[in-house]
Motif scaffolding. Structure first.
Motif, short mmCIF file in Angstrom:
data_model
loop_
_atom_site.label_atom_id
_atom_site.label_comp_id
_atom_site.label_asym_id
_atom_site.label_seq_id
_atom_site.Cartn_x
_atom_site.Cartn_y
_atom_site.Cartn_z
N LEU A 105 15.92 43.06 30.07
CA LEU A 105 16.55 43.22 28.77
C LEU A 105 15.64 42.64 27.71
N HIS A 106 15.36 43.42 26.67
CA HIS A 106 14.51 43.00 25.56
C HIS A 106 15.39 42.91 24.32
N PHE A 107 15.18 41.87 23.51
CA PHE A 107 16.05 41.60 22.37
C PHE A 107 15.23 41.38 21.11
N TYR A 108 15.72 41.94 20.00
CA TYR A 108 15.08 41.73 18.69
C TYR A 108 16.19 41.64 17.65
N GLU A 109 16.15 40.59 16.84
CA GLU A 109 17.14 40.42 15.77
C GLU A 109 16.45 40.52 14.42
N THR A 110 17.02 41.30 13.54
CA THR A 110 16.45 41.51 12.21
C THR A 110 16.95 40.45 11.25
N ALA A 151 18.67 40.93 8.72
CA ALA A 151 20.03 41.31 8.32
C ALA A 151 21.04 41.16 9.46
N ASN A 152 20.65 40.47 10.52
CA ASN A 152 21.48 40.22 11.70
C ASN A 152 21.84 41.48 12.48
N LEU A 153 21.02 42.49 12.42
CA LEU A 153 21.15 43.60 13.35
C LEU A 153 20.46 43.19 14.64
N ARG A 154 21.04 43.55 15.75
CA ARG A 154 20.46 43.18 17.04
C ARG A 154 20.10 44.45 17.80
N PHE A 155 18.82 44.58 18.13
CA PHE A 155 18.30 45.72 18.86
C PHE A 155 18.07 45.28 20.31
N VAL A 156 18.60 46.04 21.26
CA VAL A 156 18.51 45.70 22.68
C VAL A 156 17.99 46.91 23.44
N LEU A 157 17.02 46.66 24.30
CA LEU A 157 16.42 47.71 25.11
C LEU A 157 16.44 47.26 26.57
N LEU A 158 16.96 48.11 27.45
CA LEU A 158 16.95 47.84 28.88
C LEU A 158 15.90 48.72 29.53
N THR A 159 14.97 48.09 30.25
CA THR A 159 13.88 48.81 30.90
C THR A 159 13.79 48.39 32.36
N ASP A 160 12.82 48.99 33.06
CA ASP A 160 12.56 48.56 34.43
C ASP A 160 11.91 47.17 34.39
N THR A 161 11.86 46.53 35.54
CA THR A 161 11.38 45.14 35.60
C THR A 161 9.88 45.00 35.39
N ALA A 162 9.13 46.05 35.59
CA ALA A 162 7.67 45.95 35.49
C ALA A 162 7.16 46.06 34.06
N SER A 163 8.01 46.37 33.12
CA SER A 163 7.54 46.56 31.74
C SER A 163 7.19 45.24 31.08
N HIS A 191 10.57 46.12 17.14
CA HIS A 191 10.23 45.93 15.73
C HIS A 191 9.79 47.26 15.11
N GLN A 192 9.02 48.04 15.84
CA GLN A 192 8.59 49.36 15.37
C GLN A 192 9.79 50.29 15.15
N TRP A 215 14.68 52.89 11.85
CA TRP A 215 15.93 52.42 11.25
C TRP A 215 15.82 52.34 9.73
N VAL A 216 14.82 51.65 9.24
CA VAL A 216 14.67 51.49 7.79
C VAL A 216 14.42 52.84 7.12
N GLU A 217 13.55 53.64 7.70
CA GLU A 217 13.20 54.92 7.08
C GLU A 217 14.35 55.92 7.07
N TYR A 218 15.08 56.03 8.19
CA TYR A 218 16.08 57.09 8.30
C TYR A 218 17.51 56.65 8.04
N VAL A 219 17.81 55.38 8.21
CA VAL A 219 19.19 54.92 8.01
C VAL A 219 19.32 54.10 6.73
N VAL A 220 18.50 53.08 6.56
CA VAL A 220 18.62 52.21 5.39
C VAL A 220 18.28 52.97 4.10
N LYS A 221 17.24 53.76 4.13
CA LYS A 221 16.81 54.47 2.92
C LYS A 221 17.61 55.75 2.66
N ASN A 222 18.54 56.07 3.53
CA ASN A 222 19.37 57.25 3.37
C ASN A 222 20.56 56.91 2.46
N PRO A 223 20.64 57.50 1.27
CA PRO A 223 21.72 57.15 0.35
C PRO A 223 23.10 57.58 0.85
#
Length: 148
Positions: free
Chosen positions: A77-82, A84-96, A104-105, A111-119
């Motif tokens: 499990l990989h975790f990234y918090e922005t 703005a307190n958004l939490r991004f979680v990715l589940l992958t295989d163990t070798a990654s 972050h990408q 997220w910023v380009e397509y969701v935040v900047k979308n009026p």
């Protein structure tokens, strides 16, 4: 590398986006008509695990230590918090390797380009209303499939 699931949780702890790249039968058998319930339960379990582990890391290591990932025998499990307190979680295989930069990408480029900047996109997703942005979904799917 195999990517299993991706989740986004808002600052109110609601799962506002969930995506799986494996058929539900590959992860675990589920009875008919329970896929949305099973996905909701999985998201709750993932958030509960993150919440508990982050609290434990803060108590043991202080506020400076950050929870980034953990690994079991079956997934990582990989975790990234922005900010703005958004939490991004990715589940992958163990070798990654660490996917913190990938998360972050996703945040910056998708997220910023397509969701935040979308009026037309809502700022808050109250009541569990998820993100319904076709450009975000297509971009995310293409980005993740490019990693696999």
């Amino acid at each position: 590398m195999t990517v299993y699931n991706f989740y986004i949780f808002d600052r109110h702890t609601e799962c506002i986006y969930a995506k799986s790249w494996l058929p539900p039968s590959a992860s675990r058998p589920a009875p008919a008509n329970t896929t949305s319930v099973a996905a909701s339960d999985d998201a709750k379990l993932v958030f509960g695990t993150i919440f508990s582990l982050r609290n434990m890391v803060r108590k043991l290591g202080g506020d400076d230590d950050a929870f980034i990932s953990y690994r079991t025998a079956h997934y990582k499990l990989h975790f990234y918090e922005t900010p703005a307190n958004l939490r991004f979680v990715l589940l992958t295989d163990t070798a990654s390797a660490s996917m913190r930069n990938v998360l972050h990408q996703i945040y910056i480029n998708l997220w910023v380009e397509y969701v935040v900047k979308n009026p037309l996109a809502p700022v808050e997703h109250k009541g569990g209303d998820g993100v319904q942005n076709e450009l975000f979904e297509l971009g995310l799917d293409q980005f993740i499939r490019g990693l696999m």
